[in-house]
Design an enzyme around this catalytic site. Sequence first.
Site, PDB file in Angstrom:
ATOM      1  N   ARG A 276     -14.378   8.521  13.120  1.00 52.65           N
ATOM      2  CA  ARG A 276     -15.638   8.429  13.856  1.00 52.65           C
ATOM      3  C   ARG A 276     -16.693   9.353  13.266  1.00 52.65           C
ATOM      4  O   ARG A 276     -17.870   8.993  13.184  1.00 52.65           O
ATOM      5  CB  ARG A 276     -15.394   8.757  15.331  1.00 52.65           C
TER       6      ARG A 276
ATOM      7  N   ARG B  78      -2.269  -7.928  12.089  1.00 56.17           N
ATOM      8  CA  ARG B  78      -2.641  -7.334  13.381  1.00 56.17           C
ATOM      9  C   ARG B  78      -3.774  -8.122  14.040  1.00 56.17           C
ATOM     10  O   ARG B  78      -4.649  -8.648  13.368  1.00 56.17           O
ATOM     11  CB  ARG B  78      -3.011  -5.861  13.172  1.00 56.17           C
TER      12      ARG B  78
ATOM     13  N   ASP C 210       0.392   6.588  20.534  1.00 60.04           N
ATOM     14  CA  ASP C 210       0.919   6.877  19.195  1.00 60.04           C
ATOM     15  C   ASP C 210       2.146   7.787  19.232  1.00 60.04           C
ATOM     16  O   ASP C 210       2.781   8.022  18.204  1.00 60.04           O
ATOM     17  CB  ASP C 210      -0.174   7.510  18.323  1.00 60.04           C
TER      18      ASP C 210
HETATM   19  C1  S3P Z   1      -7.017   4.685  17.722  1.00 52.31           C
HETATM   20  C2  S3P Z   1      -6.670   4.020  18.851  1.00 52.31           C
HETATM   21  C3  S3P Z   1      -5.303   3.553  19.133  1.00 52.31           C
HETATM   22  C4  S3P Z   1      -4.275   4.238  18.247  1.00 52.31           C
HETATM   23  C5  S3P Z   1      -4.702   4.336  16.818  1.00 52.31           C
HETATM   24  C6  S3P Z   1      -6.036   5.049  16.691  1.00 52.31           C
HETATM   25  C7  S3P Z   1      -8.425   5.069  17.552  1.00 52.31           C
HETATM   26  O1  S3P Z   1      -5.262   2.159  18.922  1.00 52.31           O
HETATM   27  O2  S3P Z   1      -3.033   3.580  18.327  1.00 52.31           O
HETATM   28  O3  S3P Z   1      -3.728   5.050  16.065  1.00 52.31           O
HETATM   29  O4  S3P Z   1      -8.724   5.927  16.698  1.00 52.31           O
HETATM   30  O5  S3P Z   1      -9.269   4.522  18.268  1.00 52.31           O
HETATM   31  P1  S3P Z   1      -5.661   1.139  20.104  1.00 52.31           P
HETATM   32  O6  S3P Z   1      -6.840   1.711  20.742  1.00 52.31           O
HETATM   33  O7  S3P Z   1      -5.956  -0.173  19.492  1.00 52.31           O
HETATM   34  O8  S3P Z   1      -4.449   1.127  21.001  1.00 52.31           O
END
Ligand code: S3P
Length: 434
Positions: A35, A130, A321
């Site tokens: 981000r 995915r 995670d």
């Molecule tokens: C993340 C959100 C999660 C997480 C990924 C990183 C992020 O995925 O599993 O490792 O940085 O927004 P989801 O929001 O799709 O579950």
Amino acid sequence: MSSIIQVKGQRAKIQRAAQLRGTLSMPGDKSISHRALMLAALAEGESTILGLAPGEDVHSTRTCLEALGVPMTADNGRLIVNGVGLRGLHPAASPLDAGNSGTTMRLLSGILAGQPFRSQIDGDGSLRRRPMRRIIKPLQRMGAGIEAHDGGFAPLTIFGGRLRGMQHELPVASAQVKSCLLLAGLFADGPTTVIEPVQSRNHTEIMLRHMGVPVEVDGRRITVLPSALQASDFEIPGDLSSAAFFIAAALLVPKARLKLLNLGVNPTRAYFLQKLKEMGAVLHWHNHRDLHGEAVADLEVESSELTGAEIRGSEIPLLIDEIPILAVLATQANGETVIRDAAELRVKESDRLRAVAINLSRMGARVEELKDGLRIQGPAALRGAVVDSHGDHRIVMAFAVAGLIAAGETIIENIAAADISFPGFFERLASVVG
Ligand code: S3P
């Protein structure tokens, strides 16, 4: 490397560890790093980032942004990003490569949807499997044109342009989808609202606000107003999802005492620690502080006796995670651990429910794979076995920890995946058990 951990080519050999001691810092938080790069790219002027995550995923975001015409230079441990403003990106000369990174593909797609040009974004074999329909449909509703393989998979071709601000009610809790839509909202003609079914990590909201963008949060309803971003200096806290493997190792290995410095403990990420406390973990936090709205602390962990737990519903997105390593912990806890409502784990970098169930069974754990979770009976004496990473960084690291408490030798195949989030993971682990 050490008598306990040896790495040769694509495999690691791990022996049982008799103790664990040390003080460590973790790599920068991966979610915040993605981000910081994207938001700095869209800001007006120079931002700096200290402690950017070193893994391949964040590198993919960096190279995509550079390909879109955002200059970045490393300077004395910091990265300087010369933001081009909301209207300053240029079409890339060739398709963007998100590699293995779902966050890169989903968040960047929100930005690309707002550009007055066509972009293509692709990824590796895992990312191509995915689900992308979850971002394609709402971005199309906002006015973007998107073509995808089989209607829902990468490679994506995005015909961006003027977007309509609207309200989206998300069917799955996903910080990636939420963030994609909030970023698209920066380019919309009015407010964009995202309603999450269950709260997910909120770094995007925190960071947008920090950069001067009006973001209103009302429970699970988040609204962003189109606005310019002010350049900023970011300091990235240590990644709790990477620390989770070291925390687990310290809880399970006898005579352990580990200190982790400068960890991000944002409540939408640190639920893992709360759950561990409930399970009996001895954890101490010190030095709580705030880094541009993100909570940070130092953490001390020692060997602990754990009890099984139920983990389900709104808890899942808050430790999404950490579930593979929680499953390893559950094999050593007294009683049953049940993980439910976690079907999202099947569409991560690997099918994590399957990968964990297969590998834990090989090591002698009592584990049952459920449609949307896992049931684990503990405590079970683990034995060394040959396990596979399934090409997934979090599976490599979870089974490195399992190897430290198993009798005999554990061999993990295809360990390069660890570099996705944690280059140098095995060296770091060896330094505290060696
Ligand atoms: C993340 C959100 C999660 C997480 C990924 C990183 C992020 O995925 O599993 O490792 O940085 O927004 P989801 O929001 O799709 O579950």
